[in-house]
Design a protein around this motif. Structure first.
Motif, short mmCIF file in Angstrom:
data_model
loop_
_atom_site.label_atom_id
_atom_site.label_comp_id
_atom_site.label_asym_id
_atom_site.label_seq_id
_atom_site.Cartn_x
_atom_site.Cartn_y
_atom_site.Cartn_z
N MET D 1 67.47 16.95 20.30
CA MET D 1 66.45 17.63 19.49
C MET D 1 66.56 17.21 18.03
SD MET D 1 65.83 21.75 19.28
CE MET D 1 65.67 22.18 17.55
N GLY D 2 65.41 17.00 17.40
CA GLY D 2 65.39 16.60 16.00
C GLY D 2 65.40 17.78 15.05
N LYS D 3 64.91 17.58 13.86
CA LYS D 3 64.90 18.64 12.87
C LYS D 3 63.63 19.47 12.98
CE LYS D 3 67.92 16.47 9.45
NZ LYS D 3 69.00 17.46 9.61
N ILE D 4 63.71 20.68 12.48
CA ILE D 4 62.51 21.53 12.43
C ILE D 4 62.34 22.02 10.99
CG2 ILE D 4 62.93 22.30 14.81
CD1 ILE D 4 63.14 25.15 12.89
N GLY D 5 61.13 22.46 10.69
CA GLY D 5 60.86 22.96 9.35
C GLY D 5 60.80 24.47 9.31
N ALA D 6 61.22 25.04 8.18
CA ALA D 6 61.04 26.47 7.94
C ALA D 6 60.25 26.57 6.64
CB ALA D 6 62.37 27.17 7.82
N ASP D 142 56.50 14.34 6.25
CA ASP D 142 57.53 13.86 5.31
C ASP D 142 58.94 13.88 5.93
OD1 ASP D 142 55.65 13.51 3.41
OD2 ASP D 142 56.23 15.23 2.16
N HIS D 143 59.18 14.89 6.76
CA HIS D 143 60.53 15.07 7.26
C HIS D 143 60.64 14.85 8.76
CE1 HIS D 143 61.71 16.61 3.33
NE2 HIS D 143 60.53 17.20 3.32
N ALA D 144 59.54 14.33 9.35
CA ALA D 144 59.54 14.04 10.78
C ALA D 144 60.02 15.25 11.59
CB ALA D 144 60.43 12.82 11.06
N LEU D 145 59.38 16.39 11.32
CA LEU D 145 59.82 17.63 11.93
C LEU D 145 59.17 17.84 13.29
CD1 LEU D 145 59.36 19.74 8.68
CD2 LEU D 145 61.52 18.81 9.58
#
Lengths: 405, 405, 405, 405
Positions: D1-6, D142-145
């Motif tokens: 799993m990659g990153k997620i945004g908050a 931007d952050h590939a979320l």
């Protein structure tokens, strides 16, 4: 006026550390005068010594430096702003250099085992007194001090039963020469050394200190003022403010129960039942003189390390009003032990030095409002005690009338 | 000395009922003197009227008898021992017979609808004053009373903005002749009637009462003593005892919040925002004079019918001590409203009668310790106010020196 | 269904008196069902015995009649409406007639000196058990009862160290035959008598009661249900409701201190340190099972006679939240001891009788929510325990499905 | 799993700042997991996103940087260890760079006057929604979320009366096209933008947010989960834990009064009566569903700036027990607002992301235990709500059975 010395017994403890930090912070203009009774306009009318004219030193039985204690107070206990400790590092190191070895209690649990092994058993009482006196004289000489006020802020000692020998100075001296250690507590030796060398002595703890009549005789003989005991900073302070309300409204207090929880160094010492006994004695006797009778209920103190330097008191008062109807008052006091006490220590240094400078000697009963168990004073109502202090100030202002610039 | 009268405005309310029960219970030796300030040895040194020499009567706008109120206090509210009410039935019925119709407020919700329909609109201000005066004179004559002390213990009225006409007696008289009802509250009319007929007047409520300068002029002209306002019985009492502690220890009060919940008749009236405003005004101004500044925070009162005659106050005090550290004190006061207030009403009757007998007139500032908003007194510290009362007693004892047998 | 018996150990105490008053008041329709768990709609779905079908009797070691205790509760303690006591005089006298002499503890301070002199030393253990069993059988026979539920509501006994002989019934019987009194507490003898005669037994106190495995073996052998111990009515109840909050929010409880003050009979017994020890044991172990660790702090109980039947608990909880920040929760519980406990005693009588009627035997773990120290249950969360009771009811409703008319 | 945004609405407020500090501190192993529900072993069984895989950004209407707020929290409020803020400066600056301009309320006092002047009037509703949507998409790109969870932690808005147009999505869209600003609050626009772009939305405040049925319709249509409202962190949390106790013991709550004092940003906004109304609405309705009736009493909130980020609640509960006897329980909750709330915000981000990843959409009723006013859930008992969360976890563990490494 030149500089004066403040020599703290228990100089590396939380209370002494906070007092030193406070005095130096005020001297450097990094803190205000909150909590200082001597900063009240009506008291500040006296020409008291300035914070920047007080040089600190003292005795202790532990080697952990003041700076370490200060950091714990700032970071673990959120008692003191961390920035203040950082700004005063040099000052605290300097005071720490002036701390001299204290006197170990023969009671268990006092002092580090290293210290206990190294000393304690070998030194005679006379030797101890000599050493302590030299410490004081050296301190005065080193800093060209006009006087040195000795204040006991060390951990509470267990109580001591006094005998007939404690009544008169010659009896006490016989005990010293016979090296009867069981007849002494360290706080008595510190007091003896201070008074014998002509230095004012204040006992901010419930330990015995200057209580033996023989020591008071010594103080009067040497012409120095002294006082104690047990600083009134929290629960007892509120009690001695509230109790007169019930008296003046003719409300019968059926029971008054007080529960205290605290952490910190004092809490730990008080978790030992013999030490706690000294404390409870001075806390338990403030109601009857005001109310005219002793209500049901009791005071308890429990050690809760997690509270750090903070203490919480819950008091429950059951009272009977008109037509016999029972009603209830409760209060909760959540304070920081050292923060409440430290300014009073500075106040006492200033007021004791002033009394000494004025040539007064013996019990400083004008200071009753600072103590749970004020020597020679029957009145426990805080407001009435404060009135006495105001009258003292007024009397001295009238005589001299000028404020020190 | 003969008998004196106590004429209670709001004679059928909880407070008046409790005061009457208490006085009669003491007269019959069925109750002790708990809660009576005048029973304290230092005050009892004055030759005050005995409880058995006070005849009670009064005005009210409700018809529900005192006995009924007394039973509610005993059985629903557990405020008064039920046996006491049973034992005093005859006395309460007798007092109830002496209750005369009062004056209806033009504000909504005052008095029963029946009473409001029957009167209120028809009677002129002058007519009301005449009627009230006749009630008082008749009461005196019926019982051969030496004097009558009029005490306002009725429900709190909404505030009234005073104008220039309220400043001088002639202005006030012009308002009466013009029948300008909006310029009056009932409490002013009661006060006018009392003073005009030469009877001492005490306002135990936050209502306006004798506050208008014109009424005080009337009192002085007639040579009668008067005082008020708003009896200090609970939260405010504790506040004025505790606030000096913070001042004298130089602890800066950052915020002081007080929350009051109460049921009973007073609570219900106070649940109406305009009435509550009067109460909050007198509760909110006690701190600044003592502290020297006004801390953050506010006072609130909420009506909780289930509490009956009981009230609970929670006060939260955030204060800043040495080095800026914030600490907290809280208190909880759980009292029975009428039980706390009733003995003070009796105290005030006795002390007002005494002042009147001694020929004193105008503001009875010696009584400041009984009030939240004491007329002509800037000091709010309870202990300082009490000191004033003691000095008054001492002064009079010195002059006369005898205790009434 | 016919009548059942409720046989109270400590039948003349405050708690038993209140339970009897309550049951009779409800039977006469003079009181509502406030405080009765079995009156909740979800529990009332079971066909439980009606209040008017319970006949009360019991044992006691004091001779002061129930009616006297009831009057103290009504007049001195404002615990019970005085009118209720007056209305139930005949009922209380009838129950008092059925009270039989109990068993004296060999510990000091138990029972009147007269009783102690008359008996106690002469009767063997076997003799005592025989006498107690006859009391129960006589009670059943006299009133044609379907069963008798025995409930211990007597004063707390000191703890007893159990040995190997307490593990099995034959071992216990050997102790009885050898008349080894020091191996018994009265609560064990009462429990033995009840179980041996096939009667359900509930221990509402912290005394040892049915705790010895040998007694539980007896209960199972006789096919009767039993349970305990120590009714959960105040501070501990709130603790077991609040503790799960800290657990479920991952808030670390650093310290939890509980201070209890109470008057009344229970308070007096608990003022003796050995008796208090039993109580503190059951109060002190409820947090760790819920939190998963044992926080700092302790529980204390102080006896304050002026409180009468009322008790106040103050609990202080210091907890550490996100990023290590310390926060505080406190609660104050002001309850009337007997009023809180009495309905639970009636609930337990009804639920134990129901279990017995259904043929259940052994530990009634469904009743865990009523106890501080529930037998055979590790869960201390009150809500989880209550859920277990609901599941029990649901299971039985599903089987039988009818409500007793 | 990659990153997620908050994506935090109100990203520069105390709560958002604390949440970011906490997540970054944990990611850097500078803080433990105290206060995080998702760190409990039974919840941590789910494969939730790690703290180091959450990228923070958000909207705000103020320009004061997060770092400044963090320092206030550390130094003025003693809410956060100062060392933590120092160690995370870079992280906080990085988050601050990702904060985009929010939407100004048309209500007075929202946002800085500069911002208000610059925008607010010129942008249409449609333009605002477009802008907000672009912010979210840009952040993701931007952050590939993998996804972005939008959480509202902004100041409380005044309430809004909903009309028929708010019921269905087409009605709401008509209001947008007609630019009917008075029919919207900013929280609705944020929610619209999030849901329209397929991002989970959580409303941690009492503002309206996703409450309008039309918005929920949008969420379901887009297949995204959403939930709210008003995080349950203090007084209400304790209420929903304690209220079931009274219900389950059949103790009738006569009155329940709650007084809240708090400083900080939230306190200031709540000092305006229209904003406070939203808060009081969600606080006032938690008792009746549990008790089955609405007791007397009310909830109040007062702004006391000196308290900083801390809040104190005092609750007074009057209840009627057996035989009608009235008793009292009180609690005092002294917590740090942001410290209590921040871990829940992180919990909600993790649990909402998980639900989204699992393909769940609509109301996340499993999260009821986090909210004062949980959507679509009638149960207010905290423990019952927590049970629901456990069941959800259990159900998902049973299906997947593996923990993310």
């Amino acid at each position: 006026m030149g500089k004066i010395g403040a020599w703290l017994i228990g100089a590396r403890g939380s209370l002494a550390s906070t007092a030193v930090i406070g005095a130096r912070a005020i001297a450097h203009d990094l803190a205000g005068s909150n909590g200082l009774v001597t900063a009240l306009p009506e008291i500040a009318a006296l020409p008291l010594v300035g914070m920047d004219d007080i040089v600190f030193g003292g005795w202790d039985v532990v080697s952990d430096p003041i700076l370490h204690k200060a950091r714990v107070l700032a970071h673990d206990d959120t008692a003191i702003p961390p920035g203040l400790v950082a700004a005063l590092e040099d000052d605290l190191l300097a005071v720490d250099m002036r701390v001299r070895p204290g006197v170990l209690d023969h009671a268990p649990r006092s002092g580090s085992s290293a210290l206990r092994a190294a000393r304690g058993r070998r030194e005679t009482l006379a030797g101890t007194l000599k050493r302590l006196g030299e410490d004081l004289e050296q301190f005065r000489a080193d800093h060209a001090l006009e006087t040195v006020v000795v204040v006991n802020v060390a951990s509470t000692e267990p109580p001591l039963e006094l005998g007939a020998e404690h009544d008169r100075l010659d009896g006490l001296d016989r005990l010293i020469h016979a090296d009867r250690r069981a007849a002494f507590r360290p706080s008595m030796l510190y007091a003896y050394a201070a008074l014998a060398h002509g230095f004012p002595y204040v006992n901010f703890t419930p330990s015995i200190g200057v209580e033996p009549p023989a020591l008071q005789q010594l103080g009067r003989k040497q012409g120095v003022p002294f006082y104690g005991c047990d600083g009134k900073t929290g629960e007892t302070l509120v009690k001695t403010v509230l109790a007169p309300l019930f008296r003046c409204r003719n409300l019968e207090v059926l029971s008054w129960d007080g529960f205290n929880i605290l952490g910190g160094g004092d809490g730990e010492v008080l978790s030992h039942s013999r030490h706690r006994e000294s404390k409870l004695r001075s806390k338990s006797n403030v109601l009857a003189p005001t109310l005219g009778y002793r209500p049901q209920g009791k005071v308890s103190i429990d050690y809760v390390p997690a509270l750090g330097n903070w203490k919480t008191a819950w008091d429950h008062i059951l009272f009977r009003g008109f037509l016999g109807t029972k009603m209830t008052a409760q209060f909760i006091w959540q304070g920081c032990d050292s923060i409440l006490a430290a300014p009073l220590v500075l106040d006492l240094i200033r007021l004791a030095e002033y009394a000494h400078r004025r040539g007064e000697s013996g019990q400083m009963t004008q200071l009753a409002c600072f103590f749970k168990k004020p020597m020679g004073v029957e009145v426990h109502s805080f407001m009435a005690q404060f009135e006495t202090l105001l009258e003292y100030v007024e009397r001295h202002r009238a005589t001299f009338g000028v404020r020190r610039g």
